[in-house]
Design an enzyme around this catalytic site. Structure first.
Site, PDB file in Angstrom:
ATOM      1  N   MET A  33       0.811  -1.222   0.000  1.00 10.88           N
ATOM      2  CA  MET A  33       0.000   0.000   0.000  1.00 10.88           C
ATOM      3  C   MET A  33       0.841   1.267   0.000  1.00 10.88           C
ATOM      4  SD  MET A  33      -3.152  -0.948  -0.086  1.00 10.88           S
ATOM      5  CE  MET A  33      -3.942   0.602   0.352  1.00 10.88           C
ATOM      6  N   ARG A  34       2.170   1.130   0.020  1.00 11.83           N
ATOM      7  CA  ARG A  34       2.992   2.333   0.075  1.00 11.83           C
ATOM      8  C   ARG A  34       2.800   3.203  -1.163  1.00 11.83           C
ATOM      9  NH1 ARG A  34       7.501   0.261   1.657  1.00 11.83           N
ATOM     10  NH2 ARG A  34       7.322   0.915   3.820  1.00 11.83           N
ATOM     11  N   ALA A  35       2.616   2.581  -2.327  1.00  6.93           N
ATOM     12  CA  ALA A  35       2.434   3.349  -3.556  1.00  6.93           C
ATOM     13  C   ALA A  35       1.187   4.216  -3.475  1.00  6.93           C
ATOM     14  CB  ALA A  35       2.353   2.405  -4.754  1.00  6.93           C
TER      15      ALA A  35
END
Length: 701
Positions: free
Chosen positions: A275-277
């Site tokens: 989910m970092r993107a």
């Protein structure tokens, strides 16, 4: 200290400048990775950013840059009382050298004072200096693995921990991470790659006018740095004010649900991991809106954020180049745009207004063999008949000397006559890569940390103790106490504390893994191309290259064919370059095996002078046939013995195929003092199956 090059004077590189400015507006974006060829002013642009960063308020005298409004309760220089009193200073641009030590990065702890006096005498490192500033790593892809691990920990936790045998120091370390790299020197580990919020590709301009302007400005700066910087001072000040205004506006920017859906849908469509993107895209889009002076995120902000945040997160294997399909991006954004025109239902029945004719006369297109590639039928006239085979070909096979295979029997074509054009075979694509068995160098090395062969390293399992060489970093507590214990009475010990001297200290000797130089010597002769073997051979070499990437090796490649050998790729950390050379490798001609081995020996000699600690592993991929040059078999054996006498660890990948096998590759492995494996035995799953079968047989017996 030289005058910094003005940021506003940099020509071109719009994406790089935008990415750096967005991080100046919102440090939560997560930093920038700048990829590009050498000589493109990557480092100049990053260093110029320091003059634009807003000042920070710090506690006077604090070595860890604590914020007076919210001081770190665990600061080693604390405790600090919350107060309005503070001093403003410029945000720091701290550079991490590639060859820095662990103590230089995280700080050094005086172990002798900690054990004898109970005092935490701590000297801060670069992570402390970079707190609330910028940490810049030039050639970040060449950074040693143990430093990468420390950077990952600090970036994830926002703090740096220094542990020395139960004595620990912690301090805050929140910084903007900026790295530059040349992809030709190798790629980053996926974990560190994902830590960079944005990535930018930089290349030199091909526009003449723009290149002229770059030269003109650089020469003007060299002639008078201060005068040149003064010429751009007004624009620099305007840029600082715009950054400050964008920072003030940032909390007011609204990220509506429509934009959030576009962000989530885009990350899902491009199959990014985790989910970092999504978070980076959201922060980048809001920073873009604030930079433009708006309080609402628009679709174009989301699109620009995707172009900066996603390319380096889409790689599925090390040989994939970063990139983003912009057509797919636009389609995804349009499909998830809630402001687009609503669907008005199906079209009404009825004929089209302007139907396209089906054929030249309004009839249907011709089907079947009469239709050419453009629907216009076959060209008139008969096709050219196939050419007759050339006359004069010998009908009796060439006689080979004893121990040598004739070209016709080995699948090789004869060398072309002098003056005749060489007939190149089209390059064969590699087969599917697979997980290979682990090939290692025997013995215990002391090379750069990696994941292949056993070595004495700074990290790993403890195997002993010794007197420290230089600064003590890894204390062996038991050995230190054992060395000091016999002298306590003579030193006048009266209390419970241990009386230590400098010569009592012992450091731990640890064993881990090192990276090696894996030099591939690839047989590209006609015998390897016969029976479509080259695809399988290239697939095997590609698999070994993938293994070398994962084990942090340097790689090189020597190929031999048509009577000569060449260095297809000098030793490098870029396995991507090796994979590209392998893809286009042509085949054909006889097999100058001796020339290939001698060229490999010369490459290893030069590399041994450059880096004596890095041990080589020679991987020769061949069927063992030698047919090129005078006395090819004898010369090949002599070359193999020279390599064996120099202690070069060798593995021969036996590519011989067919029911009748001569075993020449295994004989070559014996001359090299190494081992031989077949293409089938090279697979890790095959090795596991053999081990399991042997174990089951022993149990049954």
């Amino acid at each position: 200290m030289s005058t910094p090059y003005p940021f506003t004077a940099i020509v071109g590189m719009r994406d790089l400048q935008l990415a750096l400015l967005l991080n100046a507006v919102s440090p939560q974006v997560g930093g920038v990775l700048v990829r590009g060829e050498k000589g493109t002013a990557k480092s100049t642009a990053v260093r110029a950013l320091a003059t634009l960063m807003p000042h920070v308020d710090v506690v006077p005298g604090c070595r860890f840059s604590c914020d007076p409004a919210a001081p770190d309760p665990g600061c080693p220089d604390g405790p600090h009382e919350s107060a309005d009193a503070g001093e403003a200073r410029p945000a720091r641009m701290v550079e991490l050298p590639v060859g820095a030590s662990e103590d230089r990065l995280v700080g050094a702890l005086d172990i002798e004072r900690a054990l004898s006096e109970g005092v935490k005498a701590f000297e801060p490192g670069l992570l402390a200096d970079a707190h609330r500033g910028v940490l810049y790593v030039d050639e970040v892809n060449l950074l040693h693995d143990h430093l990468v691990d420390l950077l990952l920990d600090a970036a994830a936790m926002g703090a740096s921990y220094v542990e020395r045998e139960g004595v620990s120091v912690r301090h805050a370390a929140r910084f903007l991470l900026v790295g530059t790299m040349n992809p030709e020197e190798g790629e980053l580990r996926p974990q560190l790659l994902d830590r960079f919020g944005l990535t930018v590709e930089v290349a030199a301009s091909r526009e003449t006018d723009e290149r002229v302007e770059v030269i003109r400005r650089r020469l003007a700066y060299d002639d008078g740095p201060e005068e040149f910087a003064g010429r751009w001072a007004g624009e620099e000040q305007t840029m600082r004010e715009r950054i400050a205004a964008a920072r003030a506006l940032l909390p007011k920017v609204r990220l509506e649900d429509a934009a959030l859906r576009q962000i989530a849908a885009t990350c899902a469509a491009f199959e990014v991991d985790g989910m970092r993107a999504d978070l980076v895209m959201a922060r980048t889009a809001t920073a873009l809106a604030a930079w433009a002076g708006r309080t609402e995120v628009e679709a174009e902000d989301v699109r620009q954020a995707a172009l900066l945040a996603l390319p380096h997160r889409r790689r599925r294997n090390p040989f994939d180049a970063p990139g983003l399909d912009e057509d797919k991006l636009d389609q995804t954004l349009e499909e998830n745009d809630e402001n687009s025109a609503p669907d008005e239902g199906p079209e009404p029945d009825g004929p089209d207004e302007d139907p396209e004719p089906d054929g030249p006369d309004g009839g249907p297109e011709p089907d079947g063999p009469e239709g050419g590639p453009d629907g216009g039928g076959l060209p008139e006239g008969p096709a050219d008949p196939p050419a007759d085979p050339p006359a004069g070909e010998p009908s009796v096979p060439e006689q080979a000397p004893p121990g040598q295979t004739a070209p016709e029997q080995s699948g090789e074509e004869p060398e072309p006559a002098p003056g005749a054009p060489a007939q190149e075979k089209a390059a064969t694509g590699p087969g599917e890569p697979f997980k290979t068995r682990t090939l290692t160098v025997p013995g215990l090395g002391e090379g750069a940390a990696g994941r292949r062969s056993r070595a004495r390293t700074a990290h790993g399992r403890t195997t002993g103790a010794r007197r420290p060489r230089g600064t003590l970093t890894k204390l062996h507590l038991a050995a230190t106490v054992q060395a000091a214990a016999p002298h306590q009475r003579a030193r006048g010990r009266t209390g419970s504390g241990l009386v230590l001297r400098g010569d009592d200290l012992r450091e731990a000797v640890r064993e881990g893994r090192e990276g090696n130089l894996v030099l591939f010597v690839v047989d590209a002769s006609g015998s390897m191309a016969a029976r479509q073997r080259m695809g399988a051979v290239k697939g095997a070499v590609l698999s070994l290259l993938l293994d070398a990437y994962q084990r942090r090796d340097k790689v090189g490649m020597v190929t031999f064919r048509r009577g000569e050998a060449e260095v297809a790729l000098p030793p490098t950390s870029s396995v991507e370059a090796a994979a590209a050379r392998l893809e286009s490798l042509p085949t054909g001609g006889r097999t100058p095996l001796a020339a290939g081995l001698l060229r490999a020996r010369e490459v290893l000699r030069v590399e041994r002078m450059r880096d004596p600690a890095r041990r080589p592993l020679l991987v020769t991929v061949t069927d063992g046939r030698a047919t090129g040059g005078p006395e090819p078999v004898v010369r090949a054996r002599q070359a193999a013995r020279l390599l064996a006498a120099e202690g070069t660890a060798s593995v021969v990948v036996d590519c011989e195929a067919g029911h009748v096998r001569l075993g020449l590759a295994r004989e070559l492995a014996g001359e090299l003092g190494g081992t031989a494996v077949t293409l089938e035995e090279l697979r890790a799953d095959t090795v596991s199956e053999l081990v399991r079968h042997t174990t089951d047989s022993r149990r049954a017996a």
